[in-house]
Scaffold this active site. Structure first.
Site, PDB file in Angstrom:
ATOM      1  N   LYS A 196      20.416  -4.883  18.474  1.00 18.71           N
ATOM      2  CA  LYS A 196      20.118  -5.470  17.165  1.00 18.71           C
ATOM      3  C   LYS A 196      18.937  -4.749  16.518  1.00 18.71           C
ATOM      4  CE  LYS A 196      19.840 -10.035  15.011  1.00 18.71           C
ATOM      5  NZ  LYS A 196      20.826  -9.776  13.975  1.00 18.71           N
TER       6      LYS A 196
ATOM      7  N   TYR B 256      15.239  -6.804  16.054  1.00 22.63           N
ATOM      8  CA  TYR B 256      14.891  -8.074  15.416  1.00 22.63           C
ATOM      9  C   TYR B 256      15.791  -9.200  15.892  1.00 22.63           C
ATOM     10  CZ  TYR B 256      18.877  -7.943  12.140  1.00 22.63           C
ATOM     11  OH  TYR B 256      20.133  -7.953  11.592  1.00 22.63           O
TER      12      TYR B 256
ATOM     13  N   ARG C 174       3.818  10.914  13.831  1.00 18.77           N
ATOM     14  CA  ARG C 174       5.261  11.037  13.661  1.00 18.77           C
ATOM     15  C   ARG C 174       5.844  12.109  14.585  1.00 18.77           C
ATOM     16  NH1 ARG C 174       9.196  13.639  10.930  1.00 18.77           N
ATOM     17  NH2 ARG C 174      10.981  12.377  10.286  1.00 18.77           N
TER      18      ARG C 174
ATOM     19  N   GLU D 169      33.321  -6.207  12.365  1.00 18.99           N
ATOM     20  CA  GLU D 169      32.597  -7.454  12.065  1.00 18.99           C
ATOM     21  C   GLU D 169      32.201  -7.455  10.597  1.00 18.99           C
ATOM     22  OE1 GLU D 169      28.990  -7.518  14.477  1.00 18.99           O
ATOM     23  OE2 GLU D 169      28.766  -5.359  14.220  1.00 18.99           O
TER      24      GLU D 169
HETATM   25  N1  PMP Z   1      27.045  -9.093  13.508  1.00 21.11           N
HETATM   26  C1  PMP Z   1      26.056  -8.524  12.801  1.00 21.11           C
HETATM   27  C2  PMP Z   1      26.194  -7.108  12.364  1.00 21.11           C
HETATM   28  C3  PMP Z   1      24.910  -9.275  12.457  1.00 21.11           C
HETATM   29  O1  PMP Z   1      23.921  -8.708  11.754  1.00 21.11           O
HETATM   30  C4  PMP Z   1      24.840 -10.642  12.850  1.00 21.11           C
HETATM   31  C5  PMP Z   1      23.672 -11.496  12.459  1.00 21.11           C
HETATM   32  N2  PMP Z   1      22.469 -11.045  12.932  1.00 21.11           N
HETATM   33  C6  PMP Z   1      25.892 -11.179  13.602  1.00 21.11           C
HETATM   34  C7  PMP Z   1      26.980 -10.379  13.910  1.00 21.11           C
HETATM   35  C8  PMP Z   1      25.864 -12.606  14.074  1.00 21.11           C
HETATM   36  O2  PMP Z   1      24.975 -12.765  15.155  1.00 21.11           O
HETATM   37  P1  PMP Z   1      24.241 -14.159  15.414  1.00 21.11           P
HETATM   38  O3  PMP Z   1      25.302 -15.177  15.553  1.00 21.11           O
HETATM   39  O4  PMP Z   1      23.494 -13.930  16.660  1.00 21.11           O
HETATM   40  O5  PMP Z   1      23.363 -14.397  14.212  1.00 21.11           O
END
Ligand code: PMP
Length: 284
Positions: free
Chosen positions: A147, A33, A100, A179
């Protein structure tokens, strides 16, 4: 009022927008996404999100069913049809529907869904007060640079933060902060250096992170990309996070310890201003 949602080539009222129960996004979280912000009806850093999407798909050997130009067209069409002034556009692509099976299907058509969410982003109370953050262990899978829609642990982290009276959680692995649950994490040291974890498979390569670090360097601020600990963050002058929907947001408390003055600091405040000014100029 019902939104218009994009599903596999069609613009539909949200009540009619449906995907299969056999969709691998539903069964295996086999999907990726992106979230792109909209300010004044314009897209923020669309190109960065489109490029990262292509990379996520490639890493999962998923065919990319839309060109960057088509994607831009869909984003713009949704902004227009939903009269979106400020908010987000959510985009999800899954490997599609198939019987599946853990092995990837050979002939599934990818599912492409986009929808809008109107929300006030620029004028944010949290930007004025700062956020409170707790620390939690990072027990996510090892490819956080992709992502994917596997977001259950970040959801659990957000709930743990809420229960603790905080706004978010920073995840820690091997003694170092990776993060935030949905954002990248930063500290500003006593000597004014901006520190954020280096890129790798352990964190998402934030599109906002890339822009903010570029603006910081252009403004002659010192940046160091390396891991930092919770203890170092608690001793820091300032802390903040970045993401596409929060831009730059100050963090004023970590595990109950105030950071710096316990109020949003000048570096985070300045970076938020610069980021908003520059990205609005470049918005498409
Ligand atoms: N780390 C994670 C785990 C995230 O989900 C996001 C947001 N999607 C970010 C960092 C920040 O990424 P961005 O600046 O591309 O939104």
């Amino acid at each position: 009022m019902s939104r218009t949602v994009y599903v596999n080539g069609a613009y539909l009222p949200e009540e009619e927008a449906k995907v299969s129960v056999f969709d691998r996004g539903f069964l295996f979280a086999d999907g990726v996404y992106e979230v792109t912000s909209v300010i004044d009806g314009k897209l923020i850093d669309f190109e960065g999100h489109a490029k990262r999407l292509a990379r996520s798909l490639a890493e999962l050997e998923m065919p990319n069913p839309v060109t960057e130009a088509e994607l831009l067209e869909i984003h713009r069409e949704l902004v227009t049809r939903n009269d979106l002034d400020e908010g987000m556009i959510y985009l999800q692509i899954t490997r599609g529907a198939a019987d599946r099976d853990f092995a990837y299907p050979q002939d599934a058509e990818p599912t492409v869904v986009l929808f809008t969410q109107a929300r006030s982003l620029v004028d944010s109370p949290a930007a004025r007060t700062g956020m409170k953050v707790i620390s939690i262990p990072d027990i996510r899978w090892g490819r956080r640079d992709i992502k994917t829609v596997q977001l259950l642990y970040p959801s659990m982290g957000k709930m743990a933060a809420k229960k603790a009276g905080a706004d978010d959680a920073w995840m820690v692995e091997g003694g170092f902060v990776t993060e935030g649950t949905s954002n990248n994490a930063y500290i500003v040291t006593r000597t004014g250096k901006i520190v954020t974890r280096h890129l790798g498979e352990e964190i998402l390569h934030g599109i906002t992170r890339a822009a903010v670090l570029r603006f910081a360097r252009e403004a002659q601020m010192e940046v160091e990309e390396r891991p930092f600990t919770i203890a170092e963050a608690q001793e820091a002058e300032e802390a903040f996070i970045t993401s596409a929907s929060t831009f730059v947001m100050p963090v004023v408390e970590l595990d109950g310890t105030p950071i710096g003055t316990g109020k949003p600091g000048p570096v985070a405040t300045r970076l938020r201003e610069i980021y908003l000014e520059e990205t609005r100029k470049a918005a498409t």
